[in-house]
Write a protein that holds these residues in place. Sequence first.
Motif, short mmCIF file in Angstrom:
data_model
loop_
_atom_site.label_atom_id
_atom_site.label_comp_id
_atom_site.label_asym_id
_atom_site.label_seq_id
_atom_site.Cartn_x
_atom_site.Cartn_y
_atom_site.Cartn_z
N ASN A 242 -17.11 34.74 -8.47
CA ASN A 242 -16.48 34.10 -9.62
C ASN A 242 -15.16 33.45 -9.21
O ASN A 242 -14.33 34.08 -8.55
CB ASN A 242 -16.23 35.14 -10.71
N MET B 18 -19.33 39.24 -8.87
CA MET B 18 -17.90 39.42 -9.12
C MET B 18 -17.08 38.65 -8.09
O MET B 18 -16.11 38.00 -8.42
CB MET B 18 -17.52 40.90 -9.08
N ILE B 19 -17.46 38.76 -6.83
CA ILE B 19 -16.65 38.11 -5.79
C ILE B 19 -16.81 36.59 -5.87
O ILE B 19 -15.88 35.85 -5.60
CB ILE B 19 -17.04 38.65 -4.40
N ASN C 279 -11.76 35.08 -9.49
CA ASN C 279 -11.45 36.29 -8.74
C ASN C 279 -10.59 35.94 -7.53
O ASN C 279 -11.04 35.29 -6.59
CB ASN C 279 -12.75 36.97 -8.29
N SER D 129 -23.43 44.17 -9.13
CA SER D 129 -22.64 42.98 -9.44
C SER D 129 -21.58 42.59 -8.42
O SER D 129 -20.75 41.76 -8.70
CB SER D 129 -22.00 43.13 -10.81
N GLU D 130 -21.64 43.18 -7.23
CA GLU D 130 -20.60 42.84 -6.27
C GLU D 130 -20.54 41.34 -5.98
O GLU D 130 -19.49 40.70 -6.05
CB GLU D 130 -20.81 43.59 -4.96
#
Lengths: 573, 469
Positions: free
Chosen positions: B38, B35-36, B41, B31-32
């Motif tokens: 989004n 996640m980045i 973030n 999920s890197e």
Amino acid sequence: MGQMREYVTELSRYALPLLMGIYALCGFLCLTDRLEKKGFIYVIQNLLLFTIQMLMFLDLALVSKNADYAFLYLFVQVFLLAVVLVVPLIYERANRLLLNNMGMLMGIGLCVISRISFQRAVKQYVIALIALIVSMFIPWLMLQIRFWKKLTWVYGFIGLLLLGAVFVLGDVTRGSMLTIELWKVSFQPSELVKLIFVFFLAGALWDSASFRRVAATALVAGAYVITLVVAKDLGSALIFFVTYVFVVVAATRNWLYLLAGTVGGGGAAYVAYQLFAHVRTRVLAWRDPWTYIDFQGYAITQSLFAIGSGNWFGMGLLKGNPGAIPFVEEDFTFSAVCEELGVAFGIGGLLVMLTSFFAMMKMASRIRDRFYQTIVYGIGIMYVFQIFLTVGGGIRLIPLTGVTLPFVSYGGSSLMVTMMMFFIVQGIYMRLQQEGERYNARVAGQNAEYAQAGGGRIAPRGNGRPGTVQGMGTGGRPAAPRAAEPRKAAAGASGIRGTVSGSTGSGGTSSGSAGARRSAPRGAGGEGNPSAEGRGPGRGFGDGVPRGTYRAGEAGRKKDDSRAGKAGSRHRP
Amino acid sequence: MSRRGIAATSVFFGVLFAALIGYLAYFTSTSEEEMINNSYNSRQEILLSRNYRGTIYSGDGEILAQTVVDREQNETRVYPYGRLFSHVVGYSTRGRIGVEALSNYYLINTHTSLSNRAENDMAGVKNPGDSVYTTLDVELQRQADSLLGSYQGAIVVTEVSTGKVLAMVSHPDFDPNEIGEIWDSVVESETSSVLLNRATQGLYPPGSTFKIVTALEYMRQNPTAYEEYSFQCKGHFEAGDSRIGCFNGVRHGWVDFDSSFANSCNCSFASMGIGLDWEMFQDTLDELLFGESLPMTMPHSKSSVVLSEDMTEAEKMQTAFGQGKTQVTPMHLHMITSAIAKGGILMKPYVVDHVENDEGQRVKSFEPSIYGRLMTGEEAAVLRELMTSVVENGNGKKLSGEEYTVAGKTGSAEFDESKKDCHAWFTGFAPAQDPEICITIILEKAGNSADYAIPIAKGLFRAYFDGKK
């Protein structure tokens, strides 16, 4: 200088997890009987500890270009030296694995906290120092004082009093009643009560694990848990409940209590879910944080961002943004570690914590005195379960409960009590070794007498296996039936009065006593503790959650890509 | 307390921690990027403060977007082709859309060498972000854009064998270089939809193009009988107390399955629709991804068909020939067509081909990937024949007579009962026997006929096959 910075930070991204992995591996090796007494392995751990510290502080200093880190480094190293080297000098029988792990985790904690708030790191350092000084006396006290096991109901009462005190004197922290302030020092009673609770359980169950006794402890444990749930400290409530169930199952050897605990806990969780909004909030944030990202899911999603962005090798110290996670120093320290030092490093840390737990379980299995055994066992369960709660919550494996990561998180009460717990374990460990040695000496003497009398020989079992408590009762399976006499004598002489194993001849030698213990009615349960429920995102959000600046940006900035399109309204020609 | 009990406790927590670590490892390795990327973030800004945003290239190496840095270290995002790639490449300064959004993670990260990083650190400049190579073809995009001209609407062109998006145009468009200046007016305006990528997010009544779906379902429910199908079209058709008619009131006379499709006879399809089992129809629609998320990373809308047991005859008829409450995105229709072209298999459409660091080393490649089967090979073959006869004998005749044969379906979708204005559709592929590219076109309010889409298709097919020479 500038060039060095890039190389050093890049090197440490990979070196730190590697060193941490080797350190954890050493820890597992220390758990084997063969290597447990080998000093060199602990020295390797010490070298790794100080290398890791050096790399982390070098990173911090180079990236921040702030000389303050040099001072903090020196102070922290002095402290760690005291933990891993001075303590074993004073108490030569101390378990060095636990000491090393303690030092390792506190060292990491101070680095990470200093990176979030330097001031808080200094405060944490001072508390750590005080905690160490106070804790240093504990093994000595454990060896001196003999009436620990007589105070059962005093523990029970004081614990309840302290927990109840938050309602009278307490401050509301993040929506939960957690702290009380005395003489300008605020502390969390629930932390101290953890310790008291373990002593209470040990005192209540060491000599009898009858149903009546279990029921009596269930009342006290239930009162603790309910008090904590009402104070909205769900994490602590859960820790108390789980510890209680494990200790009761171990003390009674009746697995039906586990079933009763699971069913009762599940039922209580369901009731709490129906009853309390704050429990539902946490479950909601766990199940679907992305939908509720603005409010209920904010903390957990920020934690996931941190871990996901850091990935295996981290963004580098001072190069991430752990401050974006609400309450990061207390509740999400693990996420902060993963963000900047990497998940690989974080997993190494988890393994280190696990070796501490295994070491405690190994000690517990050697202790024949059931009072002290229960204490070590209970402390181990509390320690390991708390780690599971906070890490599992931070990675969304389970709902969040907002408890600290022992030794790593910021928080004076937590640090103080965890350290005291570790030193109590140390004290018990030293005590059982001391008695083991006395016994061995005695057995050697007896052998000499028997040899003269032409009799057999009592095998001095367990030499080289520190802490098999021959002195406290069973003395291993005696080689000859006649050994029973000197064994009793030894037990008497050891100064531990009437240890259970000694008096009932447990350890499997006497089937009668085992049967008696099992006579307790089964499936009784009696622990209607509402707890296993909600562990949700950091207590009470919404207030001052630090997302103001970022969100202040123009509308489009925040909007997700798909939503940006909506600016033109869904097109239905 | 028994040793065994304590050992069991150790094992229990050992297993619990193994689960904990296992889940953490799973999360970390999967999920890197998510996640980045989004927008909640804050680490995006951190990476951008350390790296210049990378460059976006077309498939043939033309720069589509790049960050230009002046002497004062001011960064400007420049789009050399201006409006041409407005939706598909997108913008990155007011939120992000298009490739700027899809590949944001790569653009803000860097894989430049350690020595470069050290040098940049010394010089006090940022590191170059990684470059993203798209599948887009500048020439085809330019053709599509100019052929669409002043019409509102969208065009999608993909490679059949891989699912590569070669062109994607949506009108009205905007100049991403000026997104800052136009932002306020665009956002404030209630009616403006220039930011909407009509190709993936626009929802339109499918009109006669939906007959592809109805024909497929009719074949499924009448596996052999469909070949014998015949119907007499009188230009209108009654069922119950409602009446529908063929487009422009044309009488098609006696038609079979093939000529119903080729001539797009509404009456014939309405009659087929009345006889269908609508529960089974629903299963087919689910398989064809109606009401579902499409297997693609670009933001898109979900198509919808309203089916229910208690539909009136009128609703059944309308739905069967593509009117009624049905809404599709051009991309969705395009994916159905391209699956027909590929023998029933749907390739996931994709627009980012690979990522390189500043020294031209590949950091990541995106391979073509199969979503799965939408229909059997035999069904696809029959539909391909039907679509070929549209061009050879039916409404699409103007596409015939080229070096390559085209298979396709036209459609004119009424969107407003009161006005006689229609959206013009074309979806099809060529060469019919060995398809290479697939094209879908929607022209909003093109007028009274589907014919307006056909010259555009013709121009694009020509541009593609001429370009290959």
